[in-house]
Write a protein that holds these residues in place. Structure first.
Motif, PDB file in Angstrom:
ATOM      1  N   ALA A 144       0.828  -1.214   0.000  1.00  0.00           N
ATOM      2  CA  ALA A 144       0.000   0.000   0.000  1.00  0.00           C
ATOM      3  C   ALA A 144       0.859   1.259   0.000  1.00  0.00           C
ATOM      4  CB  ALA A 144      -0.925  -0.007   1.219  1.00  0.00           C
ATOM      5  N   LEU A 145       2.017   1.188   0.670  1.00  0.00           N
ATOM      6  CA  LEU A 145       2.901   2.362   0.684  1.00  0.00           C
ATOM      7  C   LEU A 145       3.454   2.631  -0.711  1.00  0.00           C
ATOM      8  CD1 LEU A 145       4.257   4.435   2.662  1.00  0.00           C
ATOM      9  CD2 LEU A 145       6.233   2.934   2.637  1.00  0.00           C
ATOM     10  N   MET A 146       3.869   1.566  -1.404  1.00  0.00           N
ATOM     11  CA  MET A 146       4.436   1.729  -2.742  1.00  0.00           C
ATOM     12  C   MET A 146       3.399   2.258  -3.734  1.00  0.00           C
ATOM     13  SD  MET A 146       7.646   0.853  -3.025  1.00  0.00           S
ATOM     14  CE  MET A 146       8.285  -0.156  -4.365  1.00  0.00           C
ATOM     15  N   ASP A 147       2.144   1.817  -3.567  1.00  0.00           N
ATOM     16  CA  ASP A 147       1.114   2.202  -4.530  1.00  0.00           C
ATOM     17  C   ASP A 147       0.224   3.343  -4.025  1.00  0.00           C
ATOM     18  OD1 ASP A 147       2.048   0.440  -6.370  1.00  0.00           O
ATOM     19  OD2 ASP A 147       0.542  -1.106  -6.032  1.00  0.00           O
ATOM     20  N   SER A 148       0.594   3.951  -2.903  1.00  0.00           N
ATOM     21  CA  SER A 148      -0.146   5.114  -2.360  1.00  0.00           C
ATOM     22  C   SER A 148      -1.624   4.805  -2.139  1.00  0.00           C
ATOM     23  CB  SER A 148       0.000   6.334  -3.265  1.00  0.00           C
ATOM     24  OG  SER A 148       1.341   6.579  -3.545  1.00  0.00           O
ATOM     25  N   ILE A 149      -1.896   3.745  -1.378  1.00  0.00           N
ATOM     26  CA  ILE A 149      -3.275   3.356  -1.076  1.00  0.00           C
ATOM     27  C   ILE A 149      -3.582   3.731   0.377  1.00  0.00           C
ATOM     28  CG2 ILE A 149      -4.924   1.435  -1.052  1.00  0.00           C
ATOM     29  CD1 ILE A 149      -3.564   1.855  -3.776  1.00  0.00           C
ATOM     30  N   PRO A 150      -4.666   4.483   0.633  1.00  0.00           N
ATOM     31  CA  PRO A 150      -4.965   4.875   2.010  1.00  0.00           C
ATOM     32  C   PRO A 150      -5.525   3.708   2.817  1.00  0.00           C
ATOM     33  CG  PRO A 150      -6.670   5.689   0.538  1.00  0.00           C
ATOM     34  CD  PRO A 150      -5.628   5.041  -0.329  1.00  0.00           C
ATOM     35  N   LEU A 151      -4.839   3.358   3.903  1.00  0.00           N
ATOM     36  CA  LEU A 151      -5.290   2.290   4.789  1.00  0.00           C
ATOM     37  C   LEU A 151      -5.113   2.749   6.229  1.00  0.00           C
ATOM     38  CD1 LEU A 151      -3.536  -0.994   3.504  1.00  0.00           C
ATOM     39  CD2 LEU A 151      -5.785  -0.121   2.862  1.00  0.00           C
ATOM     40  N   VAL A 152      -6.023   2.308   7.104  1.00  0.00           N
ATOM     41  CA  VAL A 152      -5.834   2.485   8.538  1.00  0.00           C
ATOM     42  C   VAL A 152      -5.822   1.084   9.148  1.00  0.00           C
ATOM     43  CG1 VAL A 152      -6.763   3.423  10.678  1.00  0.00           C
ATOM     44  CG2 VAL A 152      -6.956   4.742   8.543  1.00  0.00           C
ATOM     45  N   VAL A 153      -4.663   0.690   9.668  1.00  0.00           N
ATOM     46  CA  VAL A 153      -4.527  -0.636  10.265  1.00  0.00           C
ATOM     47  C   VAL A 153      -4.467  -0.479  11.784  1.00  0.00           C
ATOM     48  CG1 VAL A 153      -3.076  -2.693  10.425  1.00  0.00           C
ATOM     49  CG2 VAL A 153      -3.316  -1.501   8.243  1.00  0.00           C
ATOM     50  N   LEU A 154      -5.362  -1.185  12.481  1.00  0.00           N
ATOM     51  CA  LEU A 154      -5.368  -1.174  13.941  1.00  0.00           C
ATOM     52  C   LEU A 154      -4.790  -2.496  14.398  1.00  0.00           C
ATOM     53  CD1 LEU A 154      -9.074  -0.036  14.128  1.00  0.00           C
ATOM     54  CD2 LEU A 154      -7.135   1.448  14.591  1.00  0.00           C
ATOM     55  N   SER A 155      -3.752  -2.440  15.234  1.00  0.00           N
ATOM     56  CA  SER A 155      -3.185  -3.687  15.737  1.00  0.00           C
ATOM     57  C   SER A 155      -3.271  -3.694  17.257  1.00  0.00           C
ATOM     58  CB  SER A 155      -1.731  -3.841  15.285  1.00  0.00           C
ATOM     59  OG  SER A 155      -0.952  -2.756  15.721  1.00  0.00           O
TER      60      SER A 155
END
Lengths: 186, 584
Positions: B90-101
């Motif tokens: 996602a970082l390489m392709d500029s995709i917005p994500l919110v990951v909760l761990s």
């Protein structure tokens, strides 16, 4: 596009060559980076340098505004002009980085570093060490019958010169803070 | 009036306030309080994945097809480390994500506790930003800030690590409007001086080209509309990177096809020969530029990008414009119109003649067969049989991905989900599930290779559980096709480990998962098989046995410039003569 009469911009270098020190002259730049004082921010900055293969020649960091949660990182880095520009742009996009200043480019700046030098010896060497320390305006901050610890503040090259002179006189330990720098004037 | 609640409740509350309707995740010890809250509400659908990597790719598929951020929920330790590949993708392709761990409780951090990992440390280089929340009082504001960072400027994945005691403790919830405006505010408007300079060049240019990328799609549907308006009004040819397909319609009159390593001959030659290159939201990736020293040697280059670090990173540009593609194109059109809508019409006509000459090379030509299904033919039939439908396509990574980019046509943005920058095999199946969650009525197809598909095949279970009718179109050559191709061309035909031995029976596999599968190997049966796949009301695996040694052409070998393409079968056509032929 001759009709447009503007200079072509294509770089003659491959991406793999951009960091080739032989391709272009390396320059040393002092950067002041103002960051949000949050956990991990220094790791982000250092990780950027190691991850992308940039150089860190010196780095100092401390909180400068407690209420504003702001720290100042002063770093000396070296690279070709293209790499230096890329370093600044990459630093600028780290989310908790507020400002990036290239003190080498933005005008005159004062740079100071503090060094502590432990010199061990007796007799003539001890006297000579103290005499040179006076010339450099270093302070004696600790003394035993066989050792001194000198404190010296100055530019990195002044500290280098002092260390060179102290080496044959019994320099045993050396601690340096790295460069702190501010732009001159307002 | 402050509302006191547990950290776990705050997570649900904040997601709801951010408009989240779907979360992809997998429970575990360190996120149990959040799962308990999920259980007690109905606004947010949780999609139970089979592996956390799948969760992140699903969220990517969801995000790319909707323009909204994708949300992932995973546990501590292995849950978080399994998410790392998806975060990097996602970082390489500029995709917005919110990951909760989840994370072990704060008092156990640093003790090597059970399922403890330094998640913020591990994910620091593969997220746009990440946070470890040590105090419940900061949790809601951090989640709102995370959505802001993920979606502002150049989009990207962010991660919030939440220790278990922070989930249990109570504090006051803050809504999105109650928190201080975030300090992170990237510039959106481009410099008018620079845009005006570009307009002057557009007015005079003899051989201009629009080189568009994923930034146009990321900027939103408005940006794609403005791109279409600009291209159609000026008559400038449009090419696109893999990530930007659909921003300008493949049926548009100015479309000259994808560029790059497996791009079209006419697109690459036009890039090589142009006198004005207008890069809109692309980043001069090495799959695009080929040999840098000979990349488009005679052009003036303009670059519109929201990320200042993309400017001059690889290729030195003459006119950098830092800003959001939509805003910059709007200003650019306004200025161009106010100056009288001028273009160098005579020169443009000649330029198009030259491009038509290159087009006549028919670079995608391949020798079809009556006995064996050629992968290109399979995709042409898929295109023909799905054209005009509400269709979304995901891909895995390899030859099939490049053929899909060449032979499937996209007329709208957000319809094409593929792992571009990282090249993640195993992306497509979960991505197709994410897309189908967002678009339940649409036809969602994953174009896959046999090797890639196996990498995350466990997610078929997710598709079946949630009754998601994703179509798995596997071009099965029993090879790691792209690896085999490079070994053939570059390593003396020594096919080291590029043969898929002991492949499963995909039809039986489909049955084992509780969905339907079919196999096809005769070209005469292909259309019926594809139609059966489309018509089936549920997840479907179509195992298409294709030619095993087909190579993907055109191809710019690594380290070669654009005008040294390998053309494969088209080269031996012989019938084509043209100005471009001399350049091959």
């Amino acid at each position: 596009m001759n009709a447009l009469n503007i200079q072509k911009g294509a770089s003659s270098h491959s991406a793999y060559d951009l960091r080739d020190p032989n391709a272009q002259v390396e320059e040393s730049h002092t950067l002041a980076v103002l960051v949000e004082n949050e956990p991990g921010v220094l790791a982000r900055v250092i990780g950027l340098f190691s991850g992308r293969g940039y150089n860190i020649d010196s780095l100092t960091v401390a909180e400068v505004d407690h209420t504003g949660h702001q720290s100042r990182i002063t770093m000396v880095t070296s690279g070709t002009p293209a790499v230096i520009e890329q370093i600044k742009a990459q630093l600028g996009r780290i989310v908790p980085v507020h400002e990036v200043h290239d003190l080498t480019v933005e005008g005159p700046a004062v740079e100071r570093e503090l060094g502590l030098f432990k010199v061990c010896g007796q007799g003539d060497k001890r006297v000579e060490a103290l005499r040179i320390a006076e010339i450099f305006r270093a302070n004696v901050v600790d003394s035993t019958l066989e050792s001194f610890v000198f404190e010296l503040v100055g530019t990195p090259s002044k500290l280098d010169a002092f260390a060179e002179l102290m080496r044959p006189l019994g320099l045993s330990d050396l601690a340096r803070t790295g460069v702190a720098a501010l732009a001159r004037g307002i | 009036m402050s509302r006191i609640m547990t950290g776990a409740r705050m997570v649900i509350e904040a997601l709801r306030d951010q408009g989240v309707d779907t979360v992809f995740g997998y429970p575990g010890g360190a996120v149990l309080p959040i799962y308990d809250e999920l259980f007690q509400q109905n606004d947010i659908t949780h999609v139970l994945v089979r592996h956390e990597q799948g969760a992140v790719h699903m969220a990517e598929g969801y995000a790319r097809s909707t323009g909204k951020p994708g949300v992932v929920l995973v546990t501590s330790g292995p849950g978080a480390t399994n998410a790392v590949t998806g975060l990097t993708d996602a970082l390489m392709d500029s995709i917005p994500l919110v990951v909760l761990s989840g994370q072990v409780p704060t008092f156990l951090i640093g003790t090597d506790g059970f399922q403890e990992a330094d998640t913020v440390g591990i994910t620091r280089p593969c997220t746009k930003h990440n946070w470890l929340v040590k105090d419940t009082a900061d949790l809601s504001a951090t989640i709102h800030k995370a959505f802001h960072v993920a979606t502002s400027g150049r989009p990207g994945p962010v991660l919030i690590d939440i220790p278990k005691d922070v989930q249990f403790a109570e504090d006051a919830y803050q809504g999105p409007k109650q928190i201080d405006p975030p300090r992170y505010q990237p510039v959106r408007k481009g410099s008018v001086t620079a845009i005006t300079r570009l307009v002057e060049l557009i007015e005079q240019a003899e051989r201009p080209i629009l080189y568009t990328g994923g930034g146009v799609v990321n900027s939103g549907p408005g940006a794609s509309q403005l791109l279409r308006e600009l291209a159609d009004a000026t008559g400038i040819p449009v090419t696109s990177t893999l990530m930007g397909l659909g921003a300008y319609p493949a049926s548009g009159k100015n479309w000259i096809g994808m560029l790059g390593m497996h791009g079209l001959y006419e697109a690459n030659l036009a890039m090589h020969g142009c006198d004005l290159m207008i890069n809109i939201g692309a980043r001069f990736d090495d799959r695009i530029t080929g040999r840098i020293a000979e990349f488009s040697p005679d052009s003036v280059k303009a670059h519109i990008d929201i990320d200042p670090s993309s400017i001059n990173k690889v290729i030195h540009v003459d006119i950098p414009i830092i800003g959001d593609v939509g805003h910059v194109l709007e200003d650019l059109l306004k200025i161009w119109k106010s100056r009288g809508r001028k273009v160098n019409t005579a020169a443009l006509g000649k330029w198009w003649e030259q491009i038509e000459g290159w087009k006549s090379k028919n670079c995608l030509f391949y020798r079809n067969s009556d006995t064996i299904i050629k992968p290109q033919f399979a995709l042409q039939r898929l295109e023909a049989l799905t054209k005009g439908r509400d269709r979304y396509v995901a891909t895995e990574v390899g030859q099939h991905q490049m053929w899909a980019a060449q032979f499937l046509h996209f007329d709208e943005p957000n319809r094409w989900m593929t792992s571009g920058g990282l090249g993640t095999m195993g992306y497509g199946l979960p991505a197709s599930i994410g897309v189908q969650m967002a678009h339940p009525e649409a036809l969602v197809i994953n174009v896959a290779g046999d090797a890639s598909w196996l990498m995350n095949m466990q997610e078929m279970g997710t598709a079946v559980q949630f009754r998601l009718p994703v179509k798995q179109f596997i071009l099965n050559n029993e090879r790691l096709g792209m690896v085999r191709q490079w070994q053939q061309l570059l390593h003396g035909e020594r096919y080291s480990q590029s043969w898929s031995d002991s492949l499963p029976d995909f039809v039986k596999l489909a049955e084992a998962f509780g969905c339907k599968g079919a196999q096809v190997q005769d070209p005469k049966d292909l259309d019926d098989a594809i139609q059966q796949m489309i018509d089936y009301d549920g997840p479907f695996i179509l195992d298409v046995l294709v030619e095993k040694h087909e190579n993907c052409f055109p191809m710019i070998p690594s380290g070669k410039p654009h005008n040294e393409m390998l053309l494969g079968d088209a080269e031996t056509q012989g019938a084509i003569q043209g100005a471009g032929a001399a350049l091959v």
